[in-house]
Design an enzyme around this catalytic site. Structure first.
Site, PDB file in Angstrom:
ATOM      1  N   CYS A   1      30.236   6.776  19.292  1.00  0.00           N
ATOM      2  CA  CYS A   1      31.556   6.643  19.901  1.00  0.00           C
ATOM      3  C   CYS A   1      31.572   5.373  20.732  1.00  0.00           C
ATOM      4  O   CYS A   1      30.542   4.976  21.279  1.00  0.00           O
ATOM      5  CB  CYS A   1      31.792   7.856  20.807  1.00  0.00           C
ATOM      6  SG  CYS A   1      33.291   7.776  21.790  1.00  0.00           S
TER       7      CYS A   1
ATOM      8  N   ASP B   1      52.647  37.779  28.483  1.00  0.00           N
ATOM      9  CA  ASP B   1      52.625  38.531  27.223  1.00  0.00           C
ATOM     10  C   ASP B   1      51.362  39.390  27.156  1.00  0.00           C
ATOM     11  O   ASP B   1      50.472  39.259  27.995  1.00  0.00           O
ATOM     12  CB  ASP B   1      52.687  37.563  26.031  1.00  0.00           C
ATOM     13  CG  ASP B   1      51.621  36.483  26.094  1.00  0.00           C
ATOM     14  OD1 ASP B   1      51.245  36.078  27.205  1.00  0.00           O
ATOM     15  OD2 ASP B   1      51.147  36.043  25.024  1.00  0.00           O
TER      16      ASP B   1
ATOM     17  N   CYS C   1      34.010   4.915  23.291  1.00  0.00           N
ATOM     18  CA  CYS C   1      34.929   5.125  24.413  1.00  0.00           C
ATOM     19  C   CYS C   1      34.304   4.475  25.658  1.00  0.00           C
ATOM     20  O   CYS C   1      33.127   4.124  25.655  1.00  0.00           O
ATOM     21  CB  CYS C   1      35.184   6.614  24.611  1.00  0.00           C
ATOM     22  SG  CYS C   1      33.869   7.496  25.464  1.00  0.00           S
TER      23      CYS C   1
ATOM     24  N   ASP D   1      50.187  28.627  32.081  1.00  0.00           N
ATOM     25  CA  ASP D   1      49.925  29.853  31.337  1.00  0.00           C
ATOM     26  C   ASP D   1      50.035  30.986  32.354  1.00  0.00           C
ATOM     27  O   ASP D   1      49.927  30.773  33.548  1.00  0.00           O
ATOM     28  CB  ASP D   1      48.519  29.770  30.713  1.00  0.00           C
ATOM     29  CG  ASP D   1      48.318  30.847  29.662  1.00  0.00           C
ATOM     30  OD1 ASP D   1      49.266  31.633  29.428  1.00  0.00           O
ATOM     31  OD2 ASP D   1      47.223  30.920  29.082  1.00  0.00           O
TER      32      ASP D   1
ATOM     33  N   CYS E   1      30.886   6.074  26.642  1.00  0.00           N
ATOM     34  CA  CYS E   1      29.743   5.871  25.739  1.00  0.00           C
ATOM     35  C   CYS E   1      29.332   4.408  25.645  1.00  0.00           C
ATOM     36  O   CYS E   1      28.171   4.105  25.383  1.00  0.00           O
ATOM     37  CB  CYS E   1      30.065   6.423  24.358  1.00  0.00           C
ATOM     38  SG  CYS E   1      30.432   8.179  24.396  1.00  0.00           S
TER      39      CYS E   1
HETATM   40 ZN   LIG Z   1      32.577   8.516  23.879  1.00  0.00          ZN
END
Ligand SMILES: [Zn+2]
Length: 542
Positions: A274, A122, A276, A87, A279
């Site tokens: 969750c 921009d 993942c 960016d 977690c």
């Molecule tokens: Zn998680």
């Protein structure tokens, strides 16, 4: 540099975009790497998350690490082999006003550090600014976009042409039209961040669709600052191909835990919803007890997992042709998202034109939200533009929908047809049987097994908008055809008299005799006997 679209659903596409550092698949989430604060290291992104692309800020690098980045090149500097987008500092310009660089300097710097995808400097429009200022940002951005040709020296970098205009849609359209004429490889919607921070997702729908309508579909479209997974489905459905997420790190810094349907404070969690890798290993209480830096890192990693996971779910939904269902589910995560999905109704005809014709799966209708679906719009248009009733048909017989599909295979319709056949014999062709059904409206029997007229499930009782929609389609069908007479078998428990009222009005307008049976149960033996008698009388009378 090339962009190939391999699958689509609604305005969403699965595509392959090639940069000089490799091919990435879109829709693509680019985690934001802040060179000052690397919450999750680029190497970790690559190794743990299989991340093939990221975004960083050329302006911040130029300001703080100019020599090191120029000497090593961006990939070595960040220790990342995948595609890197930069960016330009436009966001810093929006937040902190004045930026200590020039359009030309930032173009050259991005080339020097060997970025893969670069952005011109921009002028972001921002939110709630006077129209004159918005016009200035559009014009100045176009001027700088045109000047890029003279500034750049390399052709192996993909350049991003941002669209400005903010919530002034006429300016967004103008900006997009001008950008479309220039040889950019990617377009982006500039400065939507304030709109998203204020949850003005319905305004975002207007901005994105207006920009997309005026840009070439063959170029990927980036939505700056859209990092929260709960809005990915909406953005992808509108045709956004690339996103950048700083949210994963910013939210983690504030002890906030992202989910695919919202944000929760770590302090409020008893359980992690969750599984993942982060977690799975721990629980909220344990994470709360960690030192701030470790806590941040864990939350950031979870936030990334949940973001990538949602994007995979969306891609799977695209391949199955079930993105609408997924979008509706996500829309119920927050009222402002639901408001945005309702806004899609305004663009349903455009959505229909963009959406692919062949689908692989049946459709689920949950509510009148589904009336904006491309399949519903497409059926309505095709019935109007391409359909005429069989040439011998003089009497339109409208039967209610049945649980069994296709309707002509239902016991109810078969019984009616057998009775009519018996009394009319060779003249049965005078009667044209159609079904009125939610959500599509009037379905001629000869079409009722055509996809998706039988391949759908709808929740009943229907809501008021759905009932009114079907009633309107019944009236439209009568007005757009030339039967001598219309006979309606009512199902008042389902339609509450709305179909009968609409048909009666349409028949009056067309000056066609209309008959309906005032019975509670459409399929009772005596109702069908009565119906058959009415039909016989109608055929006999000249
Ligand atoms: Zn998680």
């Amino acid at each position: 540099m090339s962009f190939e679209i391999v699958d689509r659903d609604l305005m969403a596409r699965i595509g392959r975009f090639e940069t000089k550092s490799g091919v990435v698949e879109t829709p693509l989430l680019l985690p934001v790497i802040n060179p000052n604060i690397q919450t999750v290291l680029p190497k970790t992104l690559e190794e743990k998350f299989g991340c093939r692309a990221l975004i960083t800020n050329a302006y911040i690098i130029q300001k703080n690490f100019k020599e090191a980045a120029a000497e090593k090149g961006l990939h070595d500097f960040l220790n990342f082999n995948g595609s890197i987008m930069t960016d330009s500092g436009a966001y810093q310009l929006l937040i902190y006003k004045g930026v200590e660089t020039s359009p030309e300097e930032i173009v050259h710097f991005q080339e020097t550090i060997d970025t893969d995808i670069a952005t011109i400097l921009d002028i972001p429009t921002g939110w709630g600014v006077p129209k004159e200022y918005a016009r200035h940002t559009v014009n100045e951005t176009i001027k700088r976009a045109k000047a890029l040709k003279k500034m750049k020296t390399r052709d192996d970098i993909a350049w991003v042409g941002p669209v400005q205009g903010g919530q002034h849609l006429d300016l967004v359209a103008k900006s997009a039209k001008e950008m479309a004429k220039l040889p950019f490889q990617i377009h982006a919607l500039g400065s939507p961040t304030p709109v998203m921070e204020q949850y003005k997702f319905d305004t975002l729908v207007d901005m994105i669709v207006t920009a997309k309508m005026n840009l070439p579909a063959s170029r990927p479209f980036h939505l700056f600052g859209a990092g929260h997974p709960f809005m990915f489905a909406l953005a992808v459905a509108l045709g956004c191909d690339l996103f950048d997420s700083a949210a994963y790190a910013l939210f983690a810094r504030e002890d906030r835990y992202l989910t695919e349907s919202g944000t929760t404070k770590l302090s409020e969690l008893e359980y992690f919803p969750c599984s993942c890798p982060v977690c799975n290993k721990t629980d909220p209480e344990n994470v709360r007890s960690l030192p701030k830096e470790d806590r941040q890192k864990m939350l950031a990693e979870h936030n990334l997992h949940v973001s990538f996971c949602e994007l995979r779910r969306i891609k799977q939904a695209i391949t199955e042709g079930r993105l609408w269902e997924h979008l509706e589910m996500r829309a119920h995560g927050h009222p402002s998202l639901l408001q945005a999905v309702k806004k899609l109704g305004k663009y349903s005809e455009y959505l229909e034109k963009q959406s692919s014709v062949t689908k692989r799966s049946g459709i689920f209708f949950f509510s009148s939200l589904g009336l904006a679906r491309p399949e519903v719009i497409r059926y309505r248009k095709r019935l109007l533009d391409r359909y005429s009733p069989p040439p011998k048909a003089k009497i339109l017989l409208l039967l209610p929908q049945t649980r069994t599909k296709p309707f002509h295979n239902s016991k109810e319709h078969e019984t009616v047809m057998k009775e009519i056949q018996q009394i009319l014999g060779d003249t049965v062709d005078l009667v044209h049987v159609c079904t009125y059904a939610a959500p599509f409206g009037v379905i001629p029997t000869e079409l009722d097994d055509v996809y998706p007229l039988s391949q759908n499930e709808i929740a009943s009782p229907f809501d008021a908008e759905t009932v009114m929609y079907v009633a309107k389609q019944a009236a439209n069908h009568i007005e757009n055809t030339n039967y001598d007479r219309v006979i309606l078998l009512r199902d008042p428990k389902v339609w509450m008299g709305k179909i009968a009222a609409a048909c009666r009005r349409a028949c009056k307008k067309k000056q066609v005799p209309f008959t309906t049976l005032r019975k509670r149960d459409p399929w009772a033996k005596n109702t069908i006997e009565h119906l058959v008698a009415v039909i016989r009388e109608a055929v006999m009378s000249p």
